[in-house]
Design a protein around this motif. Structure first.
Motif, mmCIF file in Angstrom:
data_model
loop_
_atom_site.group_PDB
_atom_site.id
_atom_site.type_symbol
_atom_site.label_atom_id
_atom_site.label_comp_id
_atom_site.label_asym_id
_atom_site.label_seq_id
_atom_site.Cartn_x
_atom_site.Cartn_y
_atom_site.Cartn_z
ATOM 1 N N ILE A 2 19.200 55.015 45.410
ATOM 2 C CA ILE A 2 20.626 55.063 45.772
ATOM 3 C C ILE A 2 20.892 54.044 46.876
ATOM 4 N N LYS A 3 19.950 53.941 47.781
ATOM 5 C CA LYS A 3 20.062 52.952 48.860
ATOM 6 C C LYS A 3 20.142 51.534 48.276
ATOM 7 N N ASP A 4 19.307 51.238 47.297
ATOM 8 C CA ASP A 4 19.329 49.909 46.662
ATOM 9 C C ASP A 4 20.641 49.681 45.907
ATOM 10 N N ASN A 5 21.075 50.705 45.184
ATOM 11 C CA ASN A 5 22.335 50.574 44.444
ATOM 12 C C ASN A 5 23.492 50.286 45.403
ATOM 13 N N LEU A 6 23.513 51.030 46.514
ATOM 14 C CA LEU A 6 24.574 50.820 47.499
ATOM 15 C C LEU A 6 24.534 49.392 48.032
ATOM 16 N N GLY A 7 23.333 48.925 48.311
ATOM 17 C CA GLY A 7 23.184 47.557 48.810
ATOM 18 C C GLY A 7 23.711 46.560 47.800
ATOM 19 N N SER A 8 23.404 46.785 46.529
ATOM 20 C CA SER A 8 23.841 45.814 45.534
ATOM 21 C C SER A 8 25.352 45.888 45.298
ATOM 22 N N VAL A 9 25.925 47.106 45.330
ATOM 23 C CA VAL A 9 27.390 47.226 45.217
ATOM 24 C C VAL A 9 28.067 46.526 46.397
ATOM 25 N N ARG A 10 27.544 46.771 47.588
ATOM 26 C CA ARG A 10 28.148 46.126 48.771
ATOM 27 C C ARG A 10 28.083 44.605 48.673
ATOM 28 N N LYS A 11 26.976 44.119 48.146
ATOM 29 C CA LYS A 11 26.849 42.665 48.012
ATOM 30 C C LYS A 11 27.842 42.121 46.973
ATOM 31 N N ALA A 19 34.894 35.101 46.908
ATOM 32 C CA ALA A 19 35.386 34.243 45.824
ATOM 33 C C ALA A 19 36.906 34.288 45.713
ATOM 34 N N CYS A 20 37.529 35.399 46.139
ATOM 35 C CA CYS A 20 38.994 35.522 46.077
ATOM 36 C C CYS A 20 39.638 35.127 47.393
ATOM 37 N N GLY A 21 38.843 34.700 48.353
ATOM 38 C CA GLY A 21 39.417 34.370 49.655
ATOM 39 C C GLY A 21 39.868 35.603 50.417
ATOM 40 N N ARG A 22 39.258 36.751 50.127
ATOM 41 C CA ARG A 22 39.619 37.970 50.859
ATOM 42 C C ARG A 22 38.517 38.334 51.846
ATOM 43 N N ASP A 23 38.918 39.042 52.912
ATOM 44 C CA ASP A 23 37.969 39.544 53.903
ATOM 45 C C ASP A 23 37.381 40.858 53.360
ATOM 46 N N ALA A 24 36.065 40.912 53.181
ATOM 47 C CA ALA A 24 35.433 42.107 52.605
ATOM 48 C C ALA A 24 35.653 43.344 53.470
ATOM 49 N N ASP A 25 35.926 43.145 54.751
ATOM 50 C CA ASP A 25 36.166 44.296 55.620
ATOM 51 C C ASP A 25 37.480 45.008 55.315
ATOM 52 N N THR A 26 38.337 44.390 54.511
ATOM 53 C CA THR A 26 39.590 45.040 54.142
ATOM 54 C C THR A 26 39.427 45.865 52.861
ATOM 55 N N ILE A 27 38.189 45.963 52.377
ATOM 56 C CA ILE A 27 37.933 46.717 51.145
ATOM 57 C C ILE A 27 36.956 47.844 51.439
ATOM 58 N N GLN A 28 37.447 49.072 51.360
ATOM 59 C CA GLN A 28 36.586 50.221 51.636
ATOM 60 C C GLN A 28 35.875 50.681 50.377
ATOM 61 N N LEU A 29 34.738 51.302 50.579
ATOM 62 C CA LEU A 29 33.976 51.831 49.456
ATOM 63 C C LEU A 29 33.936 53.356 49.545
ATOM 64 N N LEU A 30 34.467 53.999 48.513
ATOM 65 C CA LEU A 30 34.383 55.455 48.403
ATOM 66 C C LEU A 30 33.289 55.765 47.385
ATOM 67 N N ALA A 31 32.302 56.534 47.789
ATOM 68 C CA ALA A 31 31.219 56.908 46.868
ATOM 69 C C ALA A 31 31.637 58.169 46.112
ATOM 70 N N VAL A 32 31.732 58.075 44.803
ATOM 71 C CA VAL A 32 32.186 59.211 43.992
ATOM 72 C C VAL A 32 30.957 60.022 43.562
ATOM 73 N N SER A 33 30.819 61.191 44.201
ATOM 74 C CA SER A 33 29.584 61.968 44.055
ATOM 75 C C SER A 33 29.705 63.134 43.084
ATOM 76 N N LYS A 34 30.786 63.213 42.331
ATOM 77 C CA LYS A 34 30.949 64.325 41.370
ATOM 78 C C LYS A 34 29.735 64.419 40.451
#
Ligand SMILES: *Cc1c(COP(=O)(O)O)cnc(C)c1O
Length: 227
Positions: A2-11, A19-34
């Motif tokens: 899960i740690k590796d998956n998270l790392g790869s999603v974040r990357k 690539a879109c000229g956006r700041d990655a800090d303006t994009i939050q990640l919600l982990a859907v644990s259902k």
């Protein structure tokens, strides 16, 4: 893992944002644990993930109770039955799936006065699918107005799940439509900061369209075997 998956999603988020000229800090990640057990959530927490989304009330309450005191932010993202609004209003920090006035009103009445206001997103049924919940695009303005008048609710933005499509252009078109609704509300003076769209299969297009919150399940936890 899960740690590796998270790392790869974040990357991937960082690369797509760049690539879109956006700041990655303006994009939050919600982990859907259902459907995933507490142990999986703890692995994600150990890897620095603190926001989790759940769809099923009873399952979620067990997890929230077991993990109380860990400082996790919990988002309800599933379909809302009116007989579940009280437990949602008393256990969650966010509800992203508000789609009708009746539900908003119940959450307003049932959010305890001593808690912070409940953060709310309006779920938009952007492709007007009969099988999906969500307010229709032309119902969003009146629902937003109603929620704005609720002091126990804090309207943060919009959430959408577009029609499942493997076609990037179709995904982008749906996300762009939600983004336009969001910008329209902001222009009317709503102070919104959350455009919740993008899941494991389509988050690249969601980032392109301006998403500020991705809801990723299988990309982090693996394939779901149950619902
Ligand atoms: C299950 C779910 C997700 C995550 O979907 P994945 O394809 O596993 O990333 C996101 N949002 C909502 C509303 C969901 O129900």
């Amino acid at each position: 893992m899960i740690k590796d998956n998270l790392g790869s999603v974040r990357k991937q988020i960082a690369d797509t944002a760049a690539a879109c000229g956006r700041d990655a800090d303006t994009i939050q990640l919600l982990a859907v644990s259902k459907t995933f057990p507490i142990d999986c959530i703890l692995q994600a927490v150990a890897a620095g993930q603190m926001c989790f989304g759940e769809n099923y009330v009873d399952e979620a309450i067990d997890k929230i109770s077991a993990l109380a005191s860990r400082g996790i932010e919990w988002h309800f993202i599933g379909a809302i039955q009116s007989n579940k609004t009280r437990v949602i209003a008393t256990h969650f920090d966010w509800v992203q799936s508000v789609d009708r006035e009746k539900i908003a009103l119940r959450l307003q009445e049932q959010r305890p006065a001593e808690y912070e206001p409940l953060n709310v997103c309006i779920q938009v049924n952007v492709d007007e699918e009969s099988t999906k919940s969500g307010a229709l695009p032309d119902e969003v303005a009146s629902l937003a107005k109603m929620i704005r008048a609720c002091d126990r609710l804090k309207l943060r933005g919009l959430m959408a799940i577009p029609r499942a499509s493997g076609n990037a252009d179709e995904q982008l078109a749906s996300f762009t439509k939600v983004a336009a609704l969001y910008e329209g509300l902001r222009q009317e003076g709503y102070e919104l900061d959350t455009l919740s769209m993008g899941m494991s299969a389509d988050f690249v297009m969601a980032i392109k369209a301006g998403s500020t919150m991705l809801r990723i399940g299988s990309g982090i936890f693996g394939k779901r075997t149950a619902s």
